[in-house]
Design an enzyme around this catalytic site. Structure first.
Site, PDB file in Angstrom:
ATOM      1  N   ARG A 151      24.063 -42.741  -6.258  1.00  0.00           N
ATOM      2  CA  ARG A 151      24.871 -43.139  -3.985  1.00  0.00           C
ATOM      3  C   ARG A 151      24.782 -41.638  -3.247  1.00  0.00           C
ATOM      4  NH1 ARG A 151      28.356 -47.010  -3.658  1.00  0.00           N
ATOM      5  NH2 ARG A 151      29.353 -47.908  -5.605  1.00  0.00           N
ATOM      6  N   LEU A 152      23.354 -40.977  -3.942  1.00  0.00           N
ATOM      7  CA  LEU A 152      23.113 -39.715  -2.685  1.00  0.00           C
ATOM      8  C   LEU A 152      21.921 -40.138  -2.026  1.00  0.00           C
ATOM      9  CD1 LEU A 152      22.625 -36.640  -5.715  1.00  0.00           C
ATOM     10  CD2 LEU A 152      23.972 -37.113  -3.733  1.00  0.00           C
TER      11      LEU A 152
END
Length: 208
Positions: free
Chosen positions: A185-186
């Site tokens: 989720r970066l």
């Protein structure tokens, strides 16, 4: 296109300076990778009480002026847009793990633009624009089919004029954000902002 291959535009898109050029490239990638309707977008509006609403429509034109779609102006989305002339839209291309968000004021397309697009539609779709009282209560499927038959008979010969209530809207962006999925989720996010639709863009990266 290899579904596992990383599109070239994804590698360094956060350094790009022209959102329209980048969108054009991402749309071209989507046209290759998406199984259907790569031009589908979710259009968000608000009603007179400020309650949000949204629905899927198809992008029919795009240039530096904005993003164009067509509808019945008497439909719910038509009435909501005409009520405040602002909207947002979002493209999500699952095959590419990308999305693009757009926000801005809305303008009506010209009659000439609307006529050109309307006349490019299938004949039955043009009949449907006359027959459907979009978003309003329908007593039965038969009532709709009866209306279609009525207008098919009325316009059996010659051209089918564009209904006066059927035309297009253009979302004139003051905000465009490009999002690309990354592990854990970066994600990569690149936002372009400007004060008015014809103003200069300022760009910035955003935290995921």
């Amino acid at each position: 296109m290899d579904q596992k291959a990383k599109p070239a535009a994804a590698a360094d898109f956060t350094r790009r300076d022209d959102p329209f050029e980048l969108f054009r490239e991402w749309m071209a990638d989507a046209e290759t990778s998406e199984p259907n309707d790569p031009n589908a977008m979710n259009v968000a509006t608000v009603d007179a009480e400020g309650l949000p609403d949204n629905r899927m429509v198809l992008l029919k034109d795009f240039d530096e002026r904005g993003f164009v779609f067509y509808t019945n102006y008497e439909s719910q989305k038509g009435r909501e847009i005409l009520g405040n002339m602002k909207a947002a839209c979002c493209f999500h291309w699952k095959s590419l793990r990308r999305q693009v968000r757009v926000r801005g004021p809305v303008e009506k397309v010209s009659d000439e633009e609307a006529d050109v697009y309307y006349n490019s539609r299938a004949r039955d779709s043009r009949i449907g624009a006359w027959a459907s009282q979009q978003s309003r209560p329908l007593e039965s499927r038969f009532a709709l089919e009866k209306a279609v038959a009525k207008y098919a008979a009325k316009y059996a010969i010659g051209t089918i004029p564009r209904p006066p209530y059927w035309s297009g809207f253009r979302i004139c962006p003051v905000y465009i954000e490009f999002w690309h999925d990354r592990p854990f989720r970066l994600h990569d996010r690149l936002a372009f902002r400007r004060a008015v639709p014809d103003g200069p863009w300022a760009r910035e990266r955003l935290y995921p």
